[in-house]
Design a protein around this motif. Structure first.
Motif, PDB file in Angstrom:
ATOM      1  N   SER A   2     -53.770 -26.426 -58.226  1.00  0.00           N
ATOM      2  CA  SER A   2     -55.150 -26.774 -59.402  1.00  0.00           C
ATOM      3  C   SER A   2     -54.880 -26.101 -60.069  1.00  0.00           C
ATOM      4  O   SER A   2     -54.546 -24.520 -59.670  1.00  0.00           O
ATOM      5  CB  SER A   2     -56.049 -27.494 -59.425  1.00  0.00           C
ATOM      6  OG  SER A   2     -56.757 -26.186 -58.662  1.00  0.00           O
ATOM      7  N   SER A   3     -54.894 -25.684 -61.803  1.00  0.00           N
ATOM      8  CA  SER A   3     -55.313 -24.600 -62.943  1.00  0.00           C
ATOM      9  C   SER A   3     -56.475 -23.817 -62.199  1.00  0.00           C
ATOM     10  O   SER A   3     -56.080 -22.645 -62.097  1.00  0.00           O
ATOM     11  CB  SER A   3     -55.466 -25.573 -63.989  1.00  0.00           C
ATOM     12  OG  SER A   3     -55.766 -24.135 -65.287  1.00  0.00           O
ATOM     13  N   TRP A   4     -57.020 -24.701 -61.694  1.00  0.00           N
ATOM     14  CA  TRP A   4     -58.568 -23.996 -61.922  1.00  0.00           C
ATOM     15  C   TRP A   4     -57.947 -22.756 -60.303  1.00  0.00           C
ATOM     16  O   TRP A   4     -58.267 -21.915 -60.038  1.00  0.00           O
ATOM     17  CB  TRP A   4     -59.609 -24.664 -61.139  1.00  0.00           C
ATOM     18  CG  TRP A   4     -61.095 -23.766 -60.093  1.00  0.00           C
ATOM     19  CD1 TRP A   4     -61.407 -23.964 -59.256  1.00  0.00           C
ATOM     20  CD2 TRP A   4     -61.962 -22.844 -60.590  1.00  0.00           C
ATOM     21  NE1 TRP A   4     -62.683 -23.270 -59.047  1.00  0.00           N
ATOM     22  CE2 TRP A   4     -62.729 -22.930 -60.576  1.00  0.00           C
ATOM     23  CE3 TRP A   4     -62.494 -22.860 -62.480  1.00  0.00           C
ATOM     24  CZ2 TRP A   4     -64.115 -21.975 -60.812  1.00  0.00           C
ATOM     25  CZ3 TRP A   4     -63.196 -21.892 -63.032  1.00  0.00           C
ATOM     26  CH2 TRP A   4     -64.168 -21.557 -62.170  1.00  0.00           C
ATOM     27  N   GLN A   7     -56.110 -20.015 -61.285  1.00  0.00           N
ATOM     28  CA  GLN A   7     -57.810 -19.267 -61.637  1.00  0.00           C
ATOM     29  C   GLN A   7     -58.675 -17.648 -61.264  1.00  0.00           C
ATOM     30  O   GLN A   7     -58.274 -16.905 -61.194  1.00  0.00           O
ATOM     31  CB  GLN A   7     -58.308 -19.704 -62.734  1.00  0.00           C
ATOM     32  CG  GLN A   7     -57.926 -19.837 -64.314  1.00  0.00           C
ATOM     33  CD  GLN A   7     -58.745 -21.277 -65.047  1.00  0.00           C
ATOM     34  OE1 GLN A   7     -59.586 -21.798 -64.713  1.00  0.00           O
ATOM     35  NE2 GLN A   7     -58.593 -20.665 -66.456  1.00  0.00           N
ATOM     36  N   PRO A  48     -67.315 -26.291 -59.940  1.00  0.00           N
ATOM     37  CA  PRO A  48     -66.793 -27.500 -60.454  1.00  0.00           C
ATOM     38  C   PRO A  48     -65.375 -26.378 -61.247  1.00  0.00           C
ATOM     39  O   PRO A  48     -65.726 -26.084 -61.791  1.00  0.00           O
ATOM     40  CB  PRO A  48     -67.798 -28.041 -60.581  1.00  0.00           C
ATOM     41  CG  PRO A  48     -69.137 -27.520 -60.544  1.00  0.00           C
ATOM     42  CD  PRO A  48     -68.439 -26.453 -59.907  1.00  0.00           C
ATOM     43  N   ALA A  49     -64.533 -27.961 -60.384  1.00  0.00           N
ATOM     44  CA  ALA A  49     -63.283 -26.969 -61.775  1.00  0.00           C
ATOM     45  C   ALA A  49     -63.346 -27.417 -63.162  1.00  0.00           C
ATOM     46  O   ALA A  49     -63.015 -26.179 -64.182  1.00  0.00           O
ATOM     47  CB  ALA A  49     -62.346 -27.626 -60.904  1.00  0.00           C
ATOM     48  N   ASP A  50     -64.528 -28.447 -64.140  1.00  0.00           N
ATOM     49  CA  ASP A  50     -65.037 -29.038 -64.921  1.00  0.00           C
ATOM     50  C   ASP A  50     -65.603 -27.773 -65.599  1.00  0.00           C
ATOM     51  O   ASP A  50     -66.720 -27.350 -66.989  1.00  0.00           O
ATOM     52  CB  ASP A  50     -65.367 -29.451 -65.643  1.00  0.00           C
ATOM     53  CG  ASP A  50     -66.163 -29.897 -64.380  1.00  0.00           C
ATOM     54  OD1 ASP A  50     -66.435 -29.537 -63.384  1.00  0.00           O
ATOM     55  OD2 ASP A  50     -66.297 -31.444 -64.863  1.00  0.00           O
ATOM     56  N   LYS A  51     -65.827 -27.182 -64.811  1.00  0.00           N
ATOM     57  CA  LYS A  51     -67.782 -25.715 -65.067  1.00  0.00           C
ATOM     58  C   LYS A  51     -66.574 -25.158 -66.015  1.00  0.00           C
ATOM     59  O   LYS A  51     -65.663 -24.167 -65.967  1.00  0.00           O
ATOM     60  CB  LYS A  51     -67.896 -24.877 -63.929  1.00  0.00           C
ATOM     61  CG  LYS A  51     -69.223 -24.030 -64.610  1.00  0.00           C
ATOM     62  CD  LYS A  51     -69.916 -24.211 -63.810  1.00  0.00           C
ATOM     63  CE  LYS A  51     -71.537 -23.223 -63.680  1.00  0.00           C
ATOM     64  NZ  LYS A  51     -71.777 -23.763 -64.536  1.00  0.00           N
ATOM     65  N   GLN A  52     -67.669 -24.707 -67.216  1.00  0.00           N
ATOM     66  CA  GLN A  52     -67.371 -23.800 -68.483  1.00  0.00           C
ATOM     67  C   GLN A  52     -68.184 -22.345 -68.296  1.00  0.00           C
ATOM     68  O   GLN A  52     -68.811 -21.706 -68.415  1.00  0.00           O
ATOM     69  CB  GLN A  52     -67.932 -24.799 -69.940  1.00  0.00           C
ATOM     70  CG  GLN A  52     -67.868 -24.109 -70.842  1.00  0.00           C
ATOM     71  CD  GLN A  52     -66.266 -24.124 -71.533  1.00  0.00           C
ATOM     72  OE1 GLN A  52     -65.437 -25.197 -70.388  1.00  0.00           O
ATOM     73  NE2 GLN A  52     -65.355 -23.159 -72.215  1.00  0.00           N
TER      74      GLN A  52
END
Length: 177
Positions: A2-4, A7, A48-52
């Motif tokens: 995944s992208s996360w 990263q 979480p991967a969606d954490k900004q």
């Protein structure tokens, strides 16, 4: 992958040695530094991967700094328990003078970078990061689209990063004989 995860893997490759050195300076123990560095990456990966998160590397160093502080507190507790009575020479929980100075210098450098932004970009940057406005709210205030706001924020971060790198490179050049 995944992208996360990509990263995190990139961050690990780019910052593991620097983070471990950072922790080792504060703990004085290479093994503890290796353990706390690993734990820092694990905690970041568990988010979480969606954490900004605007600046992953800074966030990673913050995690590590908090882990060091926790480790030092636990060491003091263990020392108290082993000694049987409170120690007169407990480490202060207040940041060391050099840490305070470094934080002040980092803050001054970031403020200078923000001041160097074009006026409209700086205004958008401050509305987002200081006032906590959404892209839509900023767009309405500035009479532009949320997409344009997003672009301006991305450009502001890149410009700030370039400004800081240039300033740091200039400081290093002046320190050499």
């Amino acid at each position: 992958m995944s992208s996360w995860n990509k990263q995190i893997a990139r961050l690990f490759t780019e910052h593991k040695k620097a983070l471990e050195a950072f922790v080792a300076r504060r703990t004085g123990n290479a093994q503890v530094a290796a353990d706390l560095t690993q734990e820092s990456f694990l905690r970041l990966a568990r988010l979480p991967a969606d954490k900004q998160i605007d600046n992953l590397s800074a966030f990673l160093f913050t995690i590590a700094s908090n882990l060091v502080r926790d480790h030092q507190r636990q060491a003091i507790r263990r020392e108290r328990l082993d000694a049987g009575e409170p120690s007169e020479e407990l480490a202060s929980e207040a940041p060391a003078a050099e840490d305070q100075l470094a934080a002040q210098q980092e803050q001054a450098l970031m403020q200078a970078a923000i001041q160097a932004l074009p006026e409209a970009t700086r205004h958008i940057f401050l509305l987002y990061h200081v006032d906590g406005c959404t892209y839509r709210e900023i767009g309405e205030r500035m009479n532009t689209t949320p997409r344009s706001v997003e672009y301006q924020l991305r450009k502001a971060l890149l410009d700030c990063r370039a400004f800081i790198k240039a300033q740091l490179a200039g400081d290093r050049g002046r320190q050499r004989p």
